[in-house]
Design an enzyme around this catalytic site. Structure first.
Site, short mmCIF file in Angstrom:
data_model
loop_
_atom_site.label_atom_id
_atom_site.label_comp_id
_atom_site.label_asym_id
_atom_site.label_seq_id
_atom_site.Cartn_x
_atom_site.Cartn_y
_atom_site.Cartn_z
N GLY A 36 11.52 100.75 10.35
CA GLY A 36 11.45 99.29 10.37
C GLY A 36 10.74 98.75 9.14
N HIS A 37 9.60 99.35 8.81
CA HIS A 37 8.88 98.94 7.60
C HIS A 37 9.72 99.19 6.35
CE1 HIS A 37 5.34 99.81 10.31
NE2 HIS A 37 5.06 98.59 9.91
N GLY A 149 8.71 91.48 9.74
CA GLY A 149 9.70 91.87 10.74
C GLY A 149 9.78 90.86 11.87
N LYS A 151 10.65 91.55 14.92
CA LYS A 151 10.24 92.08 16.22
C LYS A 151 9.04 91.30 16.73
CE LYS A 151 7.77 95.81 16.44
NZ LYS A 151 6.53 95.24 17.04
N GLN A 155 4.79 85.88 15.57
CA GLN A 155 4.01 86.07 14.35
C GLN A 155 4.79 85.62 13.13
OE1 GLN A 155 1.61 89.77 13.39
NE2 GLN A 155 3.41 90.15 12.11
N MET A 186 11.54 99.73 17.00
CA MET A 186 10.58 100.57 16.30
C MET A 186 9.24 99.86 16.18
SD MET A 186 12.52 102.71 13.37
CE MET A 186 13.52 104.11 13.88
N SER A 187 8.19 100.60 16.46
CA SER A 187 6.82 100.08 16.40
C SER A 187 5.88 101.24 16.16
CB SER A 187 6.46 99.38 17.71
OG SER A 187 5.08 99.10 17.78
#
Length: 288
Positions: A36-37, A149, A151, A155, A186-187
């Site tokens: 994800g990053h 992101g 997700k 934020q 993804m986290s």
């Protein structure tokens, strides 16, 4: 790839690139990087000449008793991932706040409306900490573009509003959620899940996809969608913090039948690990 720890050195690095006519993209992270990053880094690379990634676990967004100490840290692996992804500079600040022997940090940033509700219901301290550290990072890195992101949907919206309100000359870009093969968003916190809870957590995305399909197929009341997702997660081994159907920009809760594009956002715990996810609903083609 350069690694910088000092704020003045980081600011000088960016200004030297800008003097050369180059643009700088920025991806703030708390480390423990995953695909994800890396997707956010790819977005920054596509939009800018140079890319900076920061790695800093921000203490002010954790309350006492939360998982600050347990938050996964993998600095050597993160630096190698950045190098492989073509990052030009990694900013690894030694600290972003005064030490114990210095006068206390007194200045914080609050985004008053968008920071309410959702995650703030159980983590009222969270967005003040996020907005403050991102402001500090923006002032140090001085990027042209920053990528976050989606997700962490609330934020992302909070940062966009803060950037506008404080007149930062920075374009805020949202990156789509990257998922595991079984659909789990993804986290970095996924690493903290037990094998049993990791398997159970796939119910989050599954329930969101089912709610999206229903809303896009036929007129559906928001309460029906919320109840369906909540029951699926609670019945699948999780404990729901919130499920909310909301307008995408203002985050205002929807009422009645879903009749325009919206987002369903979820926070739920599996064991001690709190996970976030969301899905966008596009329902213009459904007669209401």
């Amino acid at each position: 790839m350069e690694t910088v720890e000092d704020a003045r050195a980081m600011r000088s690095w960016t200004r030297a690139r800008r003097t050369s006519g180059e643009t700088v993209g920025f991806v703030p992270t708390m480390g423990c990087l995953h695909r994800g990053h890396l997707s956010l880094i790819s977005i920054a690379r596509a939009r800018c000449d140079r890319v900076v990634v920061s790695i800093y676990v921000n203490e002010t967004q954790f309350a006492p008793g939360e998982d600050f100490e347990a938050y996964p840290r993998k600095m050597a692996e993160d630096l190698e991932a950045c190098r492989s992804a073509g990052v030009d500079c990694v900013f690894v600040p030694r600290a972003m706040y005064p030490g114990k022997e210095e006068p206390a940090h007194e200045t914080y940033v609050d985004v008053e409306i968008l920071s309410k509700g959702l995650c703030a219901q159980t983590r009222p301290h969270f967005f003040r900490g996020v907005a403050t550290v991102v402001t500090k990072l923006f002032n140090v890195v001085e990027p042209d573009v920053a990528v976050f992101g989606k997700k962490d949907y609330q934020q992302w919206r909070v940062i966009r509003r803060m950037t506008r309100d404080l007149n930062f000359a920075i374009e805020i870009v949202g990156g789509d959620i990257v998922r595991e093969e079984d659909g789990l968003a993804m986290s970095s916190r996924n690493l903290l899940l037990t094998l049993e809870k990791r398997a159970e957590a796939t119910v989050i995305n599954r329930s969101l996809r089912e709610a999206k399909a229903l809303a896009e197929r036929q007129p559906t009341a928001c309460g029906v969608l919320v109840d369906a997702v909540t029951q699926a997660i609670n019945g699948g081994g999780g404990v729901v913090d919130y499920v909310q159907v909301m307008e995408p920009e203002s985050l205002t809760p929807y009422e009645g039948n879903v009749s325009s594009p919206c987002v369903i956002a979820v926070a739920a715990k599996f064991g001690s690990v709190r996970l976030l996810d969301n899905i966008e609903i596009m329902c213009e083609g459904v007669k209401r």
